[in-house]
Design a protein around this motif. Structure first.
Motif, mmCIF file in Angstrom:
data_model
loop_
_atom_site.group_PDB
_atom_site.id
_atom_site.type_symbol
_atom_site.label_atom_id
_atom_site.label_comp_id
_atom_site.label_asym_id
_atom_site.label_seq_id
_atom_site.Cartn_x
_atom_site.Cartn_y
_atom_site.Cartn_z
ATOM 1 N N MET A 1 -91.691 58.760 -68.881
ATOM 2 C CA MET A 1 -90.404 58.115 -69.155
ATOM 3 C C MET A 1 -89.638 58.957 -70.156
ATOM 4 N N CYS A 2 -88.355 59.089 -69.931
ATOM 5 C CA CYS A 2 -87.485 59.803 -70.865
ATOM 6 C C CYS A 2 -87.436 59.064 -72.202
ATOM 7 N N GLY A 3 -87.376 59.807 -73.289
ATOM 8 C CA GLY A 3 -87.376 59.194 -74.607
ATOM 9 C C GLY A 3 -86.159 58.350 -74.910
ATOM 10 N N LEU A 4 -85.001 58.672 -74.315
ATOM 11 C CA LEU A 4 -83.788 57.916 -74.623
ATOM 12 C C LEU A 4 -83.859 56.476 -74.115
ATOM 13 N N PRO A 5 -84.113 56.231 -72.842
ATOM 14 C CA PRO A 5 -84.239 54.820 -72.422
ATOM 15 C C PRO A 5 -85.387 54.105 -73.109
ATOM 16 N N PHE A 6 -86.449 54.842 -73.451
ATOM 17 C CA PHE A 6 -87.537 54.213 -74.208
ATOM 18 C C PHE A 6 -87.032 53.757 -75.568
ATOM 19 N N SER A 7 -86.263 54.608 -76.238
ATOM 20 C CA SER A 7 -85.759 54.263 -77.571
ATOM 21 C C SER A 7 -84.805 53.081 -77.536
ATOM 22 N N LEU A 8 -84.148 52.885 -76.409
ATOM 23 C CA LEU A 8 -83.187 51.800 -76.268
ATOM 24 C C LEU A 8 -83.851 50.486 -75.844
ATOM 25 N N GLY A 9 -85.143 50.540 -75.529
ATOM 26 C CA GLY A 9 -85.864 49.328 -75.145
ATOM 27 C C GLY A 9 -85.363 48.705 -73.861
ATOM 28 N N LEU A 10 -84.988 49.538 -72.907
ATOM 29 C CA LEU A 10 -84.377 49.044 -71.678
ATOM 30 C C LEU A 10 -85.374 48.560 -70.636
ATOM 31 N N ALA B 1 -73.011 71.744 -66.157
ATOM 32 C CA ALA B 1 -73.904 71.010 -65.255
ATOM 33 C C ALA B 1 -74.807 70.107 -66.090
ATOM 34 N N PHE B 2 -75.160 68.943 -65.569
ATOM 35 C CA PHE B 2 -76.056 68.035 -66.293
ATOM 36 C C PHE B 2 -76.936 67.285 -65.309
ATOM 37 N N THR B 3 -78.033 66.717 -65.817
ATOM 38 C CA THR B 3 -78.949 65.987 -64.940
ATOM 39 C C THR B 3 -78.505 64.542 -64.736
ATOM 40 N N ASN B 4 -78.396 63.781 -65.832
ATOM 41 C CA ASN B 4 -78.098 62.363 -65.718
ATOM 42 C C ASN B 4 -77.615 61.842 -67.068
ATOM 43 N N PRO B 5 -76.569 61.033 -67.115
ATOM 44 C CA PRO B 5 -76.080 60.519 -68.405
ATOM 45 C C PRO B 5 -77.116 59.708 -69.173
ATOM 46 N N GLU B 6 -78.123 59.175 -68.492
ATOM 47 C CA GLU B 6 -79.158 58.393 -69.160
ATOM 48 C C GLU B 6 -80.292 59.260 -69.696
ATOM 49 N N SER B 7 -80.193 60.561 -69.498
ATOM 50 C CA SER B 7 -81.242 61.480 -69.921
ATOM 51 C C SER B 7 -80.951 62.043 -71.305
ATOM 52 N N HIS B 8 -82.002 62.169 -72.114
ATOM 53 C CA HIS B 8 -81.818 62.856 -73.384
ATOM 54 C C HIS B 8 -81.726 64.356 -73.167
ATOM 55 N N SER B 9 -82.737 64.941 -72.549
ATOM 56 C CA SER B 9 -82.795 66.401 -72.422
ATOM 57 C C SER B 9 -81.668 66.964 -71.581
ATOM 58 N N GLY B 10 -81.249 66.229 -70.566
ATOM 59 C CA GLY B 10 -80.249 66.754 -69.643
ATOM 60 C C GLY B 10 -78.836 66.317 -69.908
ATOM 61 N N TYR B 11 -78.613 65.562 -71.013
ATOM 62 C CA TYR B 11 -77.261 65.077 -71.290
ATOM 63 C C TYR B 11 -77.048 64.766 -72.773
ATOM 64 N N SER B 12 -77.757 63.757 -73.277
ATOM 65 C CA SER B 12 -77.503 63.274 -74.633
ATOM 66 C C SER B 12 -77.805 64.322 -75.694
ATOM 67 N N ALA C 1 -81.823 57.203 -79.866
ATOM 68 C CA ALA C 1 -80.815 56.148 -79.747
ATOM 69 C C ALA C 1 -79.710 56.347 -80.768
ATOM 70 N N GLN C 2 -80.087 56.768 -81.984
ATOM 71 C CA GLN C 2 -79.099 56.991 -83.036
ATOM 72 C C GLN C 2 -78.159 58.134 -82.691
ATOM 73 N N ARG C 3 -78.695 59.207 -82.129
ATOM 74 C CA ARG C 3 -77.845 60.338 -81.744
ATOM 75 C C ARG C 3 -76.872 59.940 -80.635
ATOM 76 N N ALA C 4 -77.371 59.183 -79.667
ATOM 77 C CA ALA C 4 -76.500 58.738 -78.579
ATOM 78 C C ALA C 4 -75.401 57.823 -79.112
ATOM 79 N N ASP C 5 -75.776 56.909 -79.987
ATOM 80 C CA ASP C 5 -74.792 55.981 -80.554
ATOM 81 C C ASP C 5 -73.770 56.716 -81.413
ATOM 82 N N ASN C 6 -74.227 57.709 -82.166
ATOM 83 C CA ASN C 6 -73.319 58.475 -83.008
ATOM 84 C C ASN C 6 -72.264 59.184 -82.179
ATOM 85 N N ALA C 7 -72.690 59.756 -81.043
ATOM 86 C CA ALA C 7 -71.732 60.437 -80.167
ATOM 87 C C ALA C 7 -70.691 59.460 -79.631
#
Length: 282
Positions: free
Chosen positions: A72-81, A127-138, A267-273
């Motif tokens: 699982m990608c770390g970003l959705p994990f951090s968001l508790g989705l 180019a990017f992978t997915n907006p929900e991805s940390h490594s490929g977007y956030s 999650a903090q980095r995504a929210d900050n952006a």
């Protein structure tokens, strides 16, 4: 509200495992499948390693109640989705991160590209992978925040995606469809090992901030003693000569038990952006 998954019946327990996120080549996919099969065998809880190729949505996979060990990608994990619990995180041999179980995204351009600095790619095609991805977007979005001028919310002319996989980001840059893109650092290493001709056609122009690795998770309803048993099996692999060839094939030192608190930075980095008005890369 999403209904809570039903508790796993210990008698009928049959877990699934999957490593699609890092099955970036047929060779890597085969090695991951063999490693996960070995873990399930040693766990003696029943289960199977399933195929779940792109573009099937990972979000659907992460909602399943029979997750045994799935990346699982770390970003959705951090968001508790999703209703999951952390198991282990891989420790790559060459992650460029800051400590075990960390990594960075590498920002790549074509080998013959005129760009030498990240700033020179602004105004061109991303180019990017997915907006929900940390490594490929956030991760890239966070990396670009210092370059945003006051009131400016766009650095690239166009954004090509979602391309779903890091390999497709590489291919987009090689084909000339895009000028720059982020690639998970561990995926980059696996691609470089098994697809050297492809990867010789790109080069790294920059890297994002260090972050905790994507992790293997189980369903939150898996009994704690089963989860602990799985964790101990993963931790033991580093010292087991019988699986040394698989760890070598996957460019791994071993695994660690991740601290969920460490993932909150994503999650903090995504929210900050988003707070700075940079919710979309382009």
């Amino acid at each position: 509200m999403r209904p809570a998954p039903k508790p796993v019946d210990d008698i009928t327990l049959r877990m699934i495992a999957n490593a699609r996120m890092y099955s970036v080549t047929p060779e890597a996919a085969a090695a991951w499948k063999a490693l996960l099969q070995e873990v399930l065998l040693r766990a003696k809880m029943g289960g199977e390693v399933i195929d779940y190729p792109a573009p099937a949505p990972l979000e659907a996979l992460w909602q399943r109640a029979d997750l045994g060990c799935v990346f699982m990608c770390g970003l959705p994990f951090s968001l508790g989705l999703f209703p999951v619990a952390p198991l282990v995180a891989p420790v790559p041999l060459h992650s460029l991160g800051e400590g075990a179980g960390t990594y960075r995204s590498r920002l790549i351009v074509a080998q013959d590209s005129p760009f030498q600095r990240l700033e020179e790619t602004f105004g061109h095609r991303l180019a990017f992978t997915n907006p929900e991805s940390h490594s490929g977007y956030s991760a890239l979005r966070h990396h670009l925040l210092p370059f945003l001028a006051t009131g400016k919310h766009q650095l690239y002319a166009t954004a090509l995606g979602p391309l779903i996989t890091p390999r497709r980001v590489v291919e987009a840059i090689v084909s000339g469809s895009a000028d720059i893109g982020p690639v998970d650092g561990y995926a980059f290493e696996l691609l470089s090992r098994y697809e050297p001709e492809l990867m010789r056609q790109v080069r790294v122009i920059d890297s994002t901030a260090s972050a905790p690795m994507p992790l293997l998770v189980s369903a939150a309803t898996l009994p704690p003693e089963k989860r602990t048993a799985l964790q101990q099996i993963f931790l033991s692999l580093e010292h087991d000569p019988r699986v040394a060839n698989l760890l070598n094939a996957l460019l791994l030192k071993g695994f660690i038990i991740p601290d969920p608190v460490d993932y909150q930075v994503l999650a903090q980095r995504a929210d900050n952006a988003c707070q700075q008005g940079y919710s979309h890369l382009a």
